[in-house]
Design an enzyme around this catalytic site. Structure first.
Site, PDB file in Angstrom:
ATOM      1  N   ASP A 161       0.880  -1.161   0.000  1.00  0.00           N
ATOM      2  CA  ASP A 161       0.000   0.000   0.000  1.00  0.00           C
ATOM      3  C   ASP A 161       0.930   1.227   0.000  1.00  0.00           C
ATOM      4  OD1 ASP A 161      -2.343   1.584   0.610  1.00  0.00           O
ATOM      5  OD2 ASP A 161      -1.618   1.656   2.671  1.00  0.00           O
ATOM      6  N   LEU A 162       0.437   2.380  -0.343  1.00  0.00           N
ATOM      7  CA  LEU A 162       1.299   3.579  -0.343  1.00  0.00           C
ATOM      8  C   LEU A 162       1.091   4.424   0.917  1.00  0.00           C
ATOM      9  CD1 LEU A 162       3.316   5.455  -1.965  1.00  0.00           C
ATOM     10  CD2 LEU A 162       1.277   6.665  -2.721  1.00  0.00           C
ATOM     11  N   ASP A 163      -0.108   5.026   0.996  1.00  0.00           N
ATOM     12  CA  ASP A 163      -0.368   5.957   2.091  1.00  0.00           C
ATOM     13  C   ASP A 163      -0.375   5.221   3.428  1.00  0.00           C
ATOM     14  OD1 ASP A 163      -0.680   7.957   0.240  1.00  0.00           O
ATOM     15  OD2 ASP A 163      -2.851   7.791   0.140  1.00  0.00           O
ATOM     16  N   THR A 195       1.088  10.051   3.921  1.00  0.00           N
ATOM     17  CA  THR A 195       0.299  11.093   3.267  1.00  0.00           C
ATOM     18  C   THR A 195      -1.101  11.232   3.877  1.00  0.00           C
ATOM     19  OG1 THR A 195       0.167   9.429   1.550  1.00  0.00           O
ATOM     20  CG2 THR A 195       1.360  11.421   1.003  1.00  0.00           C
ATOM     21  N   LYS A 231      -9.071   5.792   5.588  1.00  0.00           N
ATOM     22  CA  LYS A 231      -7.799   5.203   5.145  1.00  0.00           C
ATOM     23  C   LYS A 231      -8.041   4.019   4.215  1.00  0.00           C
ATOM     24  CE  LYS A 231      -4.758   6.828   8.737  1.00  0.00           C
ATOM     25  NZ  LYS A 231      -3.891   6.492   9.873  1.00  0.00           N
ATOM     26  N   GLY A 232      -7.428   4.080   3.065  1.00  0.00           N
ATOM     27  CA  GLY A 232      -7.549   2.999   2.082  1.00  0.00           C
ATOM     28  C   GLY A 232      -8.809   3.079   1.226  1.00  0.00           C
ATOM     29  N   ILE A 233      -9.715   3.970   1.599  1.00  0.00           N
ATOM     30  CA  ILE A 233     -11.000   4.095   0.901  1.00  0.00           C
ATOM     31  C   ILE A 233     -10.858   5.120  -0.232  1.00  0.00           C
ATOM     32  CG2 ILE A 233     -13.444   4.746   1.238  1.00  0.00           C
ATOM     33  CD1 ILE A 233     -12.647   2.225   2.821  1.00  0.00           C
ATOM     34  N   ARG A 272     -11.553   7.979  -3.288  1.00  0.00           N
ATOM     35  CA  ARG A 272     -11.990   9.374  -3.132  1.00  0.00           C
ATOM     36  C   ARG A 272     -13.503   9.528  -3.050  1.00  0.00           C
ATOM     37  NH1 ARG A 272      -9.610  12.653  -7.765  1.00  0.00           N
ATOM     38  NH2 ARG A 272      -7.799  11.419  -7.126  1.00  0.00           N
ATOM     39  N   SER A 299      -2.114   0.791  -4.379  1.00  0.00           N
ATOM     40  CA  SER A 299      -2.660   1.939  -3.654  1.00  0.00           C
ATOM     41  C   SER A 299      -3.992   2.344  -4.256  1.00  0.00           C
ATOM     42  CB  SER A 299      -1.683   3.114  -3.754  1.00  0.00           C
ATOM     43  OG  SER A 299      -2.298   4.293  -3.294  1.00  0.00           O
ATOM     44  N   ALA A 300      -4.926   2.746  -3.388  1.00  0.00           N
ATOM     45  CA  ALA A 300      -6.221   3.238  -3.848  1.00  0.00           C
ATOM     46  C   ALA A 300      -6.109   4.645  -4.429  1.00  0.00           C
ATOM     47  CB  ALA A 300      -7.203   3.245  -2.674  1.00  0.00           C
ATOM     48  N   SER A 301      -4.939   5.252  -4.252  1.00  0.00           N
ATOM     49  CA  SER A 301      -4.797   6.653  -4.639  1.00  0.00           C
ATOM     50  C   SER A 301      -4.467   6.842  -6.121  1.00  0.00           C
ATOM     51  CB  SER A 301      -3.704   7.323  -3.806  1.00  0.00           C
ATOM     52  OG  SER A 301      -3.495   8.636  -4.277  1.00  0.00           O
ATOM     53  N   ARG A 302      -5.247   7.692  -6.751  1.00  0.00           N
ATOM     54  CA  ARG A 302      -4.977   8.030  -8.153  1.00  0.00           C
ATOM     55  C   ARG A 302      -3.782   8.972  -8.266  1.00  0.00           C
ATOM     56  NH1 ARG A 302     -10.506   7.171 -11.264  1.00  0.00           N
ATOM     57  NH2 ARG A 302     -11.352   5.657  -9.814  1.00  0.00           N
ATOM     58  N   ASN A 303      -3.264   9.394  -7.133  1.00  0.00           N
ATOM     59  CA  ASN A 303      -2.050  10.209  -7.118  1.00  0.00           C
ATOM     60  C   ASN A 303      -0.804   9.367  -6.807  1.00  0.00           C
ATOM     61  OD1 ASN A 303      -3.143  13.071  -7.377  1.00  0.00           O
ATOM     62  ND2 ASN A 303      -4.370  12.316  -5.669  1.00  0.00           N
ATOM     63  N   LYS A 361     -10.755  -1.095  -2.326  1.00  0.00           N
ATOM     64  CA  LYS A 361     -10.617  -1.759  -1.034  1.00  0.00           C
ATOM     65  C   LYS A 361     -11.867  -1.458  -0.204  1.00  0.00           C
ATOM     66  CE  LYS A 361      -5.677  -0.689  -1.251  1.00  0.00           C
ATOM     67  NZ  LYS A 361      -4.583   0.132  -0.722  1.00  0.00           N
ATOM     68  N   GLU A 367      -0.219  -3.360   4.588  1.00  0.00           N
ATOM     69  CA  GLU A 367      -1.274  -2.343   4.683  1.00  0.00           C
ATOM     70  C   GLU A 367      -1.332  -1.680   6.051  1.00  0.00           C
ATOM     71  OE1 GLU A 367      -3.798  -0.709   3.482  1.00  0.00           O
ATOM     72  OE2 GLU A 367      -4.018  -1.457   1.435  1.00  0.00           O
ATOM     73  N   ASP A 368      -1.809  -0.441   6.078  1.00  0.00           N
ATOM     74  CA  ASP A 368      -2.004   0.269   7.357  1.00  0.00           C
ATOM     75  C   ASP A 368      -3.487   0.437   7.693  1.00  0.00           C
ATOM     76  OD1 ASP A 368      -2.495   2.162   5.252  1.00  0.00           O
ATOM     77  OD2 ASP A 368      -2.379   3.747   6.763  1.00  0.00           O
TER      78      ASP A 368
HETATM   79  P1  B16 Z   1      -6.817   9.791  -4.051  1.00  0.00           P
HETATM   80  P2  B16 Z   1      -3.698   3.942  -0.029  1.00  0.00           P
HETATM   81  C1  B16 Z   1      -5.650   5.775  -0.200  1.00  0.00           C
HETATM   82  O1  B16 Z   1      -4.327   5.375  -0.440  1.00  0.00           O
HETATM   83  C2  B16 Z   1      -5.746   6.625   1.044  1.00  0.00           C
HETATM   84  O2  B16 Z   1      -5.455   5.849   2.192  1.00  0.00           O
HETATM   85  C3  B16 Z   1      -7.143   7.170   1.181  1.00  0.00           C
HETATM   86  O3  B16 Z   1      -7.228   8.005   2.315  1.00  0.00           O
HETATM   87  C4  B16 Z   1      -7.496   7.966  -0.083  1.00  0.00           C
HETATM   88  O4  B16 Z   1      -8.837   8.449  -0.039  1.00  0.00           O
HETATM   89  C5  B16 Z   1      -7.344   7.046  -1.302  1.00  0.00           C
HETATM   90  O5  B16 Z   1      -6.021   6.555  -1.347  1.00  0.00           O
HETATM   91  C6  B16 Z   1      -7.660   7.744  -2.608  1.00  0.00           C
HETATM   92  O6  B16 Z   1      -6.709   8.734  -2.837  1.00  0.00           O
HETATM   93  O7  B16 Z   1      -7.890  10.769  -3.698  1.00  0.00           O
HETATM   94  O8  B16 Z   1      -5.418  10.395  -4.085  1.00  0.00           O
HETATM   95  O9  B16 Z   1      -7.130   9.017  -5.287  1.00  0.00           O
HETATM   96  O10 B16 Z   1      -3.675   3.907   1.462  1.00  0.00           O
HETATM   97  O11 B16 Z   1      -4.562   2.871  -0.664  1.00  0.00           O
HETATM   98  O12 B16 Z   1      -2.305   4.025  -0.630  1.00  0.00           O
HETATM   99 MG    MG Z   2      -2.890   3.080   3.355  1.00  0.00          MG
END
Ligand code: B16
Ligand code: MG
Length: 226
Positions: A14-16, A22, A50-52, A54, A122-126, A153, A177-178
């Site tokens: 996982d990233l964040d 972050t 967390k992990g959810i 956007r 990672s769930a993050s598009r960033n 997730k 994962e965190d």
């Molecule tokens: P974004 P992970 C997740 O990253 C974050 O934990 C979560 O808080 C965030 O809403 C999600 O990415 C989406 O991020 O808005 O940047 O697409 O923990 O799966 O690395």
């Molecule tokens: Mg995380």
């Protein structure tokens, strides 16, 4: 039953909250939006996000409205999610390799030396931007685009996609994962789950460490083989 011949073939991160912290920037970015909308938002609430992804995070925040957010159109939701993301992108602009969490680089180097594949789920598009800013992008054998999977997730999709792309069977994969949603996703994918953080929140993890500095490959392998 113990199987000393069972070896780890991939570790999927996982990233964040695992590679970098972050979560604090996500918190600040959501807080700016929630304040503007007059909705309550604190660090305890942020834990649930967390992990959810956007849009699902926004839904949780809007569910605090008297009508549970039912009156909010999709157009408005997209507008607010975009606004939060702009806040977030501004906050992460200066992130660099000094923000890699302790122990992560050593673990990546050891995994590379041992020929164990490294994935990012990672769930993050960033996430792609962040791993480049952290200068760890070259370590990854696969970076799954969260937009490419049907369910976020706690569904197992993103971990399954990482393993499938690597061509490695789930039972030889370890996920790190965190977040509670992330541990569920790893377990749902049939992988060995390492939790980083709180014992209560991550109770379903197969192996738990309180912080990334304690992630040792030899310890992970010992638990994985048990
Ligand atoms: P974004 P992970 C997740 O990253 C974050 O934990 C979560 O808080 C965030 O809403 C999600 O990415 C989406 O991020 O808005 O940047 O697409 O923990 O799966 O690395
Ligand atoms: Mg995380």
């Amino acid at each position: 039953m113990s199987d000393s011949r069972r070896e780890i073939e991939a570790m999927i991160f996982d990233l964040d909250g695992v590679i970098t912290d972050t979560a604090k920037y996500h918190y600040e970015a959501w807080k700016l939006l929630a304040d503007e909308l007059g909705l309550p938002f604190d660090r305890a609430f942020n834990e649930q996000l967390k992990g959810i992804d956007r849009m699902a995070s926004l839904e949780k925040i809007l569910s605090q409205m008297p009508d549970g957010g039912a009156s909010i159109t999709m157009e408005k939701r997209v507008q607010w999610a975009t606004e939060k993301n702009k806040n977030y992108q501004r906050l992460i602009e200066a992130v660099d390799e000094t923000e890699i969490l302790p122990g992560i680089l050593d673990l990546f180097r050891e995994l590379k030396q041992r020929g164990i594949a490294i994935g990012l789920a990672s769930a993050s598009r960033n996430a792609g931007t962040l791993v480049r800013q952290l200068k760890v992008d070259s370590y990854f054998d696969v970076i799954v685009d969260p937009a490419s999977v049907a369910h976020g997730k706690p569904a197992p999709d993103i971990f399954l996609k990482a393993a499938e792309t690597l061509g490695i069977v789930s039972k030889y994969c370890v996920g790190v994962e965190d977040a509670e949603a992330g541990i569920r996703a790893i377990k749902g994918a049939g992988m060995f789950a390492i939790g980083v953080g709180d014992k209560q929140t991550l109770a379903e993890a197969d192996y738990l460490v309180s912080e990334t500095a304690l992630l040792s490959l030899s310890e992970i392998e010992r638990h994985f083989r048990q």
